[in-house]
Design a protein around this motif. Structure first.
Motif, PDB file in Angstrom:
ATOM      1  N   ALA A  91       0.811  -1.215   0.000  1.00 28.27           N
ATOM      2  CA  ALA A  91       0.000   0.000   0.000  1.00 28.27           C
ATOM      3  C   ALA A  91       0.844   1.266   0.000  1.00 28.27           C
ATOM      4  CB  ALA A  91      -0.925   0.001   1.214  1.00 28.27           C
ATOM      5  N   LEU A  92       2.071   1.198   0.543  1.00 30.23           N
ATOM      6  CA  LEU A  92       2.900   2.395   0.719  1.00 30.23           C
ATOM      7  C   LEU A  92       3.936   2.574  -0.382  1.00 30.23           C
ATOM      8  CD1 LEU A  92       3.440   2.193   4.588  1.00 30.23           C
ATOM      9  CD2 LEU A  92       1.890   3.695   3.336  1.00 30.23           C
ATOM     10  N   GLN A  93       3.803   1.826  -1.476  1.00 30.66           N
ATOM     11  CA  GLN A  93       4.807   1.903  -2.530  1.00 30.66           C
ATOM     12  C   GLN A  93       4.779   3.219  -3.303  1.00 30.66           C
ATOM     13  OE1 GLN A  93       4.188  -1.690  -4.814  1.00 30.66           O
ATOM     14  NE2 GLN A  93       5.632  -2.837  -3.560  1.00 30.66           N
ATOM     15  N   TYR A  94       3.715   3.992  -3.166  1.00 27.84           N
ATOM     16  CA  TYR A  94       3.640   5.293  -3.830  1.00 27.84           C
ATOM     17  C   TYR A  94       3.612   6.426  -2.801  1.00 27.84           C
ATOM     18  CZ  TYR A  94       2.840   2.890  -8.246  1.00 27.84           C
ATOM     19  OH  TYR A  94       2.993   2.106  -9.371  1.00 27.84           O
ATOM     20  N   THR A  95       4.346   6.240  -1.708  1.00 25.08           N
ATOM     21  CA  THR A  95       4.412   7.221  -0.629  1.00 25.08           C
ATOM     22  C   THR A  95       5.845   7.727  -0.498  1.00 25.08           C
ATOM     23  OG1 THR A  95       2.667   5.988   0.513  1.00 25.08           O
ATOM     24  CG2 THR A  95       3.867   7.615   1.806  1.00 25.08           C
ATOM     25  N   PRO A  96       6.065   9.023  -0.310  1.00 24.47           N
ATOM     26  CA  PRO A  96       7.428   9.576  -0.355  1.00 24.47           C
ATOM     27  C   PRO A  96       8.322   9.084   0.777  1.00 24.47           C
ATOM     28  CG  PRO A  96       5.850  11.244   0.328  1.00 24.47           C
ATOM     29  CD  PRO A  96       5.050  10.083  -0.148  1.00 24.47           C
ATOM     30  N   SER A  97       9.604   8.908   0.454  1.00 28.75           N
ATOM     31  CA  SER A  97      10.672   8.569   1.409  1.00 28.75           C
ATOM     32  C   SER A  97      10.466   7.221   2.083  1.00 28.75           C
ATOM     33  CB  SER A  97      10.829   9.661   2.483  1.00 28.75           C
ATOM     34  OG  SER A  97      11.549  10.751   1.964  1.00 28.75           O
ATOM     35  N   LEU A 131      29.458   2.756  19.668  1.00 29.32           N
ATOM     36  CA  LEU A 131      30.024   4.066  19.384  1.00 29.32           C
ATOM     37  C   LEU A 131      29.769   4.349  17.916  1.00 29.32           C
ATOM     38  CD1 LEU A 131      31.581   6.489  20.455  1.00 29.32           C
ATOM     39  CD2 LEU A 131      33.706   5.372  19.779  1.00 29.32           C
ATOM     40  N   GLY A 132      28.522   4.576  17.593  1.00 26.92           N
ATOM     41  CA  GLY A 132      28.183   4.798  16.197  1.00 26.92           C
ATOM     42  C   GLY A 132      27.164   5.896  16.031  1.00 26.92           C
ATOM     43  N   GLU A 133      27.198   6.523  14.857  1.00 24.62           N
ATOM     44  CA  GLU A 133      26.219   7.547  14.518  1.00 24.62           C
ATOM     45  C   GLU A 133      26.009   7.534  13.011  1.00 24.62           C
ATOM     46  OE1 GLU A 133      26.040  11.800  16.229  1.00 24.62           O
ATOM     47  OE2 GLU A 133      26.917  12.065  14.231  1.00 24.62           O
ATOM     48  N   VAL A 134      24.742   7.573  12.603  1.00 25.10           N
ATOM     49  CA  VAL A 134      24.391   7.673  11.196  1.00 25.10           C
ATOM     50  C   VAL A 134      23.643   8.983  10.995  1.00 25.10           C
ATOM     51  CG1 VAL A 134      23.060   6.690   9.303  1.00 25.10           C
ATOM     52  CG2 VAL A 134      24.292   5.179  10.860  1.00 25.10           C
ATOM     53  N   ARG A 135      24.073   9.737   9.990  1.00 22.60           N
ATOM     54  CA  ARG A 135      23.413  11.013   9.675  1.00 22.60           C
ATOM     55  C   ARG A 135      22.810  10.918   8.277  1.00 22.60           C
ATOM     56  NH1 ARG A 135      27.470  15.479   8.924  1.00 22.60           N
ATOM     57  NH2 ARG A 135      27.563  14.524   6.848  1.00 22.60           N
ATOM     58  N   ASN A 136      21.503  11.147   8.199  1.00 25.90           N
ATOM     59  CA  ASN A 136      20.803  11.133   6.918  1.00 25.90           C
ATOM     60  C   ASN A 136      20.327  12.538   6.586  1.00 25.90           C
ATOM     61  OD1 ASN A 136      21.180   8.405   6.957  1.00 25.90           O
ATOM     62  ND2 ASN A 136      19.033   7.856   7.259  1.00 25.90           N
ATOM     63  N   ARG A 137      20.741  13.005   5.420  1.00 23.44           N
ATOM     64  CA  ARG A 137      20.258  14.286   4.908  1.00 23.44           C
ATOM     65  C   ARG A 137      19.462  14.014   3.648  1.00 23.44           C
ATOM     66  NH1 ARG A 137      25.992  17.584   5.636  1.00 23.44           N
ATOM     67  NH2 ARG A 137      25.648  18.203   7.822  1.00 23.44           N
ATOM     68  N   GLY A 138      18.254  14.574   3.583  1.00 21.50           N
ATOM     69  CA  GLY A 138      17.416  14.232   2.443  1.00 21.50           C
ATOM     70  C   GLY A 138      16.452  15.326   2.070  1.00 21.50           C
ATOM     71  N   ILE A 139      15.821  15.092   0.921  1.00 19.47           N
ATOM     72  CA  ILE A 139      14.773  15.973   0.425  1.00 19.47           C
ATOM     73  C   ILE A 139      13.699  15.100  -0.191  1.00 19.47           C
ATOM     74  CG2 ILE A 139      15.884  16.322  -1.821  1.00 19.47           C
ATOM     75  CD1 ILE A 139      14.787  19.231  -1.692  1.00 19.47           C
ATOM     76  N   GLU A 140      12.435  15.498  -0.026  1.00 19.09           N
ATOM     77  CA  GLU A 140      11.327  14.686  -0.524  1.00 19.09           C
ATOM     78  C   GLU A 140      10.231  15.586  -1.074  1.00 19.09           C
ATOM     79  OE1 GLU A 140      10.691  12.620   3.128  1.00 19.09           O
ATOM     80  OE2 GLU A 140       9.283  14.114   3.902  1.00 19.09           O
ATOM     81  N   PHE A 141       9.534  15.059  -2.069  1.00 23.08           N
ATOM     82  CA  PHE A 141       8.440  15.793  -2.714  1.00 23.08           C
ATOM     83  C   PHE A 141       7.243  14.873  -2.833  1.00 23.08           C
ATOM     84  CE2 PHE A 141       6.052  16.524  -6.640  1.00 23.08           C
ATOM     85  CZ  PHE A 141       5.555  17.801  -6.395  1.00 23.08           C
ATOM     86  N   GLU A 142       6.049  15.433  -2.614  1.00 21.00           N
ATOM     87  CA  GLU A 142       4.817  14.647  -2.706  1.00 21.00           C
ATOM     88  C   GLU A 142       3.739  15.455  -3.404  1.00 21.00           C
ATOM     89  OE1 GLU A 142       1.740  12.182   0.207  1.00 21.00           O
ATOM     90  OE2 GLU A 142       3.002  13.768   1.061  1.00 21.00           O
TER      91      GLU A 142
END
Length: 752
Positions: free
Chosen positions: A96-102, A604-615
């Motif tokens: 159901a969520l295949q056409y939902t952003p990000s 001792l870890g960190e993940v940083r995600n930077r993104g942009i999305e359009f809907e």
């Protein structure tokens, strides 16, 4: 489904729901069809739990725990409506969520054990799924999977959401809104469908208004289907009754129950990277290869729930809401998966693969046998008041969540072997079975024996260990949404959680006990201009406790995340639609590597995600409906005690996602009643491991739909992956997962 017009065909009602220009939808020469008063539009007067035949929803409850206009919420919120799910013949929540952003869905391929998502570049399953505002408390194999047929809509709140919900993953929450009894009108539908892989399904959805106080609804489904994998089949039964009771003008009670039984084989095939993504001397492993023996493998699950929603208004300013649900699940799982190529097994590789053909593998087995009980209750007061030019909606609440699991499993996943072919191993002696399995020319034994992966001794039920898990969460929260002169909105909230996570291996008496106390917050603001453009900004936090111990036996720190987001929403005045764009920086810290309570464990870890999305979701004209989205995420490990991971992208995270779906409906002429739809989905490249050694190629899939409405009958044909593209959905070394094959579903339904 009809409202206050018993003689109006459902086909016209659905058509009207797709456009704000409804007056022209009626045939002037048809008797008893004065439709000028019918407006089906998801505006502020419509609850998010009422029937809404529209692609465009203007309200959501997930971000505020109250129905609120999406344009005024300073967060990224998406809604998948019932009509979207119907048009695409949705077979799972992931589907159901295949056409939902990000949202990267089905990144293991379709799974019947649980739904999998990557949201804003972070993987999540168990912790991020909610139903009717309360958490579907899951853990490991004891995970809920809700059939989409029982849903009215799906709401997605992207970004951290702990300030209202407690322990949640950083990507956001997915809130499944159940179909429920409606007091306004009788309606119903019955449908049957057939499709690829011997799919057969019949379902029923009936609402009956008993009187002006009571209404009852029954949702039911029976389905049998195969899959792209040889011998893997599934069987599902669903019953979901609900009762609405209008106790008084100020008080309403809705009782929701469900029973779902899955008697199936496990879908997922954990295939080796070599032979799927990378080369093998024997070529590529066939797309339909089953690693397990269907006579031995099983996935049996019964999930039962009963709950209620109580709403009481003390006056125009103060109201109380309470949501509660008790859930029970029984699980029996046996599944084989890839362990190693036989030639690579330490000490006996030359014995198992003397020719070096690299066609034989050793398979391991996942097992689980037990049950779980979960309980959720959420109590909240909503107080609306004015302070000068500012209208406040103050939300205060207390919620409690718990889950108890009793599970039997082996301490180590055993090796599966052919008991008809004992093997002599130097230094060990005769082993009860041969672990070799030719993945290029499968032969399935009817005599499976389980071997200890360390000693190769035969394992029996006497080797099973019982583990009891108890998880608890008690939370206190407050949130104020202030509307200043109907244009400027400020939303701020804070929450305190007390969590407890315990495990007790009653066989070995090994125990863990992890307690955490955590504050989280959110702050957002938006301004709505007269032209429908609304810029916004927000900050939000989340946390997720880890049931692990460090090398000293002390509890691991919980994973924590924070999100900074800027966005713009647009709700046009001239047609029914919604558009949104958002940019964010989302960081998760306290990632773990290694095994709990051992010297290999480190945090001792960190993940940083930077993104942009359009809907974009819009009824562009009376006939054309469009859903489109595009997103990009740069996911990077920014801290780790092992420098080889720093600067790398975590496995299975696609950097680019895009999709578009459009319908065209014919209202006039010989084609009146015909609707055509098509969609394209693009999933970008991802990595097969955390060191960027191997890359999984991008892929593009095409979907299509055609339906015809004749009076109260609807005939529909849907094709998912229309071009039958063979592709690897993702890899996470040492495993790769093939994506879904073409799936064609034909259905006929009757509505009244």
């Amino acid at each position: 489904m009809k409202h206050s017009f018993n003689l109006t065909p459902l086909s016209i009602a659905i058509a009207l729901a797709l456009t704000s220009h409804i007056a022209q939808a009626a045939d002037e020469n048809s008797e008893s069809k004065d439709l000028s008063t019918l407006v089906i539009d998801a505006d502020s007067e419509h609850s998010s739990t009422s029937n809404n035949f529209n692609y465009v929803s203007k309200v959501a409850q997930t971000a505020t725990k109250t129905d609120e206009k999406i344009i005024k919420i300073p967060r990224a919120v998406s809604v998948v409506t019932r009509e979207q799910m119907d048009d695409r013949a949705t077979i799972s929540v992931s589907d159901a969520l295949q056409y939902t952003p990000s949202i990267q869905t089905n990144f293991y391929g379709e799974d019947n054990k649980q739904d999998w998502f990557v949201i804003r570049g972070f993987k999540q399953a168990n912790n991020g799924l909610y139903q009717d505002g309360t958490r579907l408390y899951s853990s490991g194999f004891y995970s809920w999977q809700i059939d989409p047929f029982m849903l009215e809509r799906i709401e997605v709140l992207r970004g951290p959401a702990s300030s209202l919900n407690g322990q949640t993953p950083p990507g956001g929450v997915i809130n499944l809104i159940s179909k429920r009894a409606q007091l306004d009108d009788d309606f119903g539908s019955v449908s049957g469908s057939v499709g690829s892989f011997d799919r057969k399904e019949i379902n029923l959805d009936v609402n009956k208004v008993i009187n002006d106080k009571f209404a009852f609804r029954m949702v039911a489904l029976k389905r049998e289907n195969g899959t792209k994998v040889d011998g893997v089949e599934a069987n599902r039964t669903l019953l979901a009754p609900s009762l609405a009771w209008k106790i008084s003008d100020a008080t309403k009670l809705t009782i929701l129950a469900s029973y779902q039984k899955d008697d199936s084989d496990p879908y997922l095939q954990f295939l080796p990277v070599e032979g799927t993504l990378t080369s093998n001397p024997n070529g590529t492993i066939d797309y339909d290869t089953a690693l397990g023996n269907s006579d031995w493998e099983t996935f049996q699950r019964e999930q039962t729930s009963v709950g209620y929603e109580l709403v009481h208004a003390f006056n125009d300013s103060l109201s109380f809401q309470q949501s509660a649900r008790f859930s029970h699940m029984d699980i029996n799982l046996r599944q084989m998966y890839f362990g190693q190529y036989s030639a690579d097994v330490n000490g006996v590789g030359a014995l198992l693969d003397p020719t070096g053909a690299r066609s034989d593998i050793v398979r391991l087995a996942s097992t689980a046998d037990g049950d779980s009980d979960a309980f959720n209750i959420d109590n909240r007061f909503i107080y609306k008041f004015d302070a000068g030019n500012t209208k406040h909606t103050l939300l205060t609440g207390i919620d409690y969540q718990s889950i108890d699991i009793n599970n039997k499993d082996y301490a180590q996943d055993p090796i599966t072997a052919d008991g008809n072919n004992p093997l002599t191993v130097p230094g060990v002696g005769t082993v009860a079975g041969n672990p070799n399995f030719n993945v290029y020319n499968p032969s399935y034994s009817n005599n499976i024996v389980l071997l200890n992966p360390t000693t190769l001794a035969t394992m029996t039920d006497a080797d099973l260990q019982t583990t009891k898990t108890k998880n608890r969460q008690l939370g206190f929260y407050v949130q104020d949404k202030a509307n200043i002169t109907d244009k400027f909105t400020v939303m701020a909230g804070a929450r305190y959680d007390d969590t407890s996570n315990q495990t007790n291996n009653t066989t070995t008496n090994a125990k863990t006990d992890v307690d955490h106390h955590q504050w989280t917050s959110n702050l957002g603001a938006s301004y709505e201009f007269n032209n429908g453009i609304t810029p916004y900004a927000n900050f939000a936090q989340s946390f997720n406790p880890l049931l692990q111990l460090n090398q000293n036996g002390d509890p691991a720190k919980p994973e924590k995340s924070k999100n900074y987001e800027l966005g713009v929403k647009f709700q046009p005045k001239k047609f029914d639609g919604y558009f949104g764009i958002a940019a964010y920086e989302l960081t998760k810290e306290n990632l773990t590597r290694g095994s709990s309570n051992t010297s290999t464990f480190r945090q001792l870890g960190e993940v940083r995600n930077r993104g942009i999305e359009f809907e974009a979701v819009a009824n562009i004209t009376r006939a054309i409906t469009l859903v489109g989205n595009a997103s990009y995420v740069d996911s990077e490990v920014t801290k780790d005690s092992d420098s080889k991971y720093i600067g790398k992208t975590p496995s299975q995270i696609a950097n680019k996602l895009a999709s578009i779906w459009s319908n065209y409906r014919f209202f006039d002429g010989q084609l009146a009643g015909l609707k055509l739809g098509a969609g394209v989905r693009y999933i970008g490249e991802s990595y097969a491991d955390d060191t960027e050694t191997n890359k999984v190629p991008s892929y593009t899939l095409v979907d299509a739909m055609a339906s015809y409405q004749w009076n109260d009958y609807k005939f529909q044909l849907v094709a998912k992956n229309l071009l039958d593209k063979e592709y690897i959905s993702t890899c996470s070394s040492p495993f790769c997962y093939y994506g879904d094959s073409r799936n064609v579903i034909a259905s006929v339904s009757y509505d009244w």
